[in-house]
Each structure stands twice: as structure tokens, then as C-alpha cells.
Design an enzyme around this catalytic site. Structure first.
Site, short mmCIF file in Angstrom:
data_model
loop_
_atom_site.label_atom_id
_atom_site.label_comp_id
_atom_site.label_asym_id
_atom_site.label_seq_id
_atom_site.Cartn_x
_atom_site.Cartn_y
_atom_site.Cartn_z
N SER A 134 -3.90 -0.03 8.38
CA SER A 134 -3.67 -0.53 7.03
C SER A 134 -2.67 0.31 6.25
O SER A 134 -2.09 -0.16 5.27
CB SER A 134 -5.00 -0.60 6.25
OG SER A 134 -5.51 0.70 6.01
N LYS A 183 -6.39 4.56 1.31
CA LYS A 183 -5.55 3.59 0.61
C LYS A 183 -4.74 4.29 -0.49
O LYS A 183 -5.01 5.44 -0.84
CB LYS A 183 -6.40 2.48 -0.02
CG LYS A 183 -7.15 1.60 0.96
CD LYS A 183 -6.24 0.69 1.74
CE LYS A 183 -7.01 -0.28 2.63
NZ LYS A 183 -7.69 0.41 3.75
#
Length: 234
Positions: free
Chosen positions: A151, A188
Site C-alpha cells: 500500500s 500510511k
């Protein structure tokens, strides 16, 4: 006259500027700059000019470029060691690393699967402890976390990499963070908005995670301060 040591390649003034910018961006956000950001910061007409300088740095063995990734720039461990040595000798401010000078090895726990309701550094979460050189990181980390999934691919963070994390409960917009959502720990890019907190991926195949202020299963565990390959610890 450009300062240099026997351990580091001789760089042009512009190449030194770009190296400083890469270091400072990693220290501030946890990931390197894009070509466009380098061009904007240093006044280049286009990202192509930044790319030419990056290619030159790669040829000199100072950085590694990962193809097809907008932030695919890595400072090689040999470069960080040379910069660290230069700082100890008092050579030139362009070799000034954010990390305090220390010759001591860091003992960093590698965090495995995290159970909800327990501190991330609880003993049952520690898989093993690695001894690593402090010059490898922009700021002193508290633990390592093995990256799972892709990701954050476009930030140069790949599956299997070991993310060095400084433990904190606060982060600035744009920093790469480690956050816990129940039993899941995720890496993230952090953003705080009026609506709450956003945890954004660096890969268009993944969705942004939206956190409302009243969600009690969310915890910010730390910010990224470096990245190493697992093979470097063998």
C-alpha cells in the site's frame, strides 16, 4: 572547495543540495521527495533536470533509484555512514545528519503481530531484537516494524521492508505513520482534516482510511524515521 572524505564520493554543489533535500524530506515526512518536489524546491524548469542529477548521484553510488516509483529514492547505508563520519570529524554542514552523533549500536525490537488493548512494545509482541547502527536513521527510532503489503509502494516502502519507527502519539500532516486499528497495524501517510483523520496509501490500488474522532479503536503508534532491507540485518 568542496568538503569530502575518503569514504564518500566527491559531489558537485548542486548534487550536495539535492542530497541535503532528500535527507531533510525523509526526516520531516518519512519518505523521500518526488522529482517534481525537488525541481520546485531547487528552481529547476522541469522534473527532468532533477532526474538527471539523481541519475548522477546513483552513478556515484550515493543513492539507489527504484524504477517506476515516484518516491523511489534510497540513501545507501554506505552514504549514511560516510556522512555520519564526516559529521564526527566536523567536516562541512552539508554532511550534518539530523541524528545525534553516537558510535553505540541501537538495540531495536522487531514488533510482530499486535493484539488489541496491549501496548505495541509489550513483550509478547516482540519477535526478536536487532542491533543496528544509529546512522541508518533520520532520527532515533524505538522499534522496527515489518512492512506487510504494497500500500506504500510509491513512497518506496515495499513488502518485507523493516520500517524504523519513533514512538509518538502525535504526527504532522504528511508524515508516514504507524497506526493501530483494533487488531490491525497499518503504515500510511497521516492527514488531519476537519472531518477527522485520514490514513492515505501511496498506491492507487488501495483506499484511504477515514477515522472519525469518536472511534476508540484507533491509536497513533509512531512516525517513520527510516527504512532498511531485512537483508541488511543478516
Amino acid at each position: 572547495m568542496e568538503p569530502h572524505t575518503d569514504d564518500s564520493p566527491r559531489l558537485t554543489a548542486r548534487q550536495q543540495q539535492i542530497l541535503e533535500l532528500i535527507q531533510s524530506t525523509i526526516a520531516r515526512t518519512g519518505s523521500p521527495p518526488t522529482r517534481a518536489e525537488i525541481a520546485a524546491e531547487l528552481g529547476f524548469r522541469s522534473p527532468n533536470a532533477a532526474e538527471e542529477h539523481l541519475q548522477a548521484l546513483a552513478r556515484k553510488g550515493v543513492i539507489e533509484l527504484l524504477g517506476g516509483i515516484s518516491r523511489g529514492i534510497r540513501l545507501k547505508s554506505e552514504t549514511l555512514q560516510a556522512l555520519h563520519t564526516s559529521r564526527i570529524k566536523g567536516i562541512g554542514k552539508q554532511f550534518d545528519l539530523p541524528l545525534g552523533v553516537s558510535s553505540e549500536m541501537l538495540a531495536l525490537p522487531l514488533v510482530g503481530r499486535v493484539a488489541a488493548g496491549y501496548p505495541i512494545l509489550a513483550q509478547e509482541h516482540i519477535d526478536q531484537v536487532y542491533n543496528v547502527e544509529p546512522y541508518m536513521f533520520s532520527r532515533r527510532p524505538d522499534f522496527l516494524l515489518k512492512v506487510r503489503g504494497m500500500s506504500m509502494r510509491d513512497a518506496g516502502i515495499m513488502d518485507g521492508d523493516l520500517l524504523a519507527v519513533q514512538k509518538t502519539t502525535e504526527a504532522k500532516n504528511g508524515q508516514i505513520v504507524v497506526a493501530r486499528l483494533g487488531d490491525d497495524v497499518t503504515v500510511k501517510r497521516y492527514r488531519r482534516t476537519k472531518a477527522g483523520i485520514e490514513l492515505a496509501p501511496e498506491n492507487p490500488d488501495f483506499d484511504t482510511i477515514h477515522i472519525q474522532s469518536d472511534e476508540i479503536d484507533f491509536a497513533l503508534e509512531g512516525v517513520a524515521v527510516g527504512l532498511i532491507r531485512n537483508t541488511m540485518l543478516m
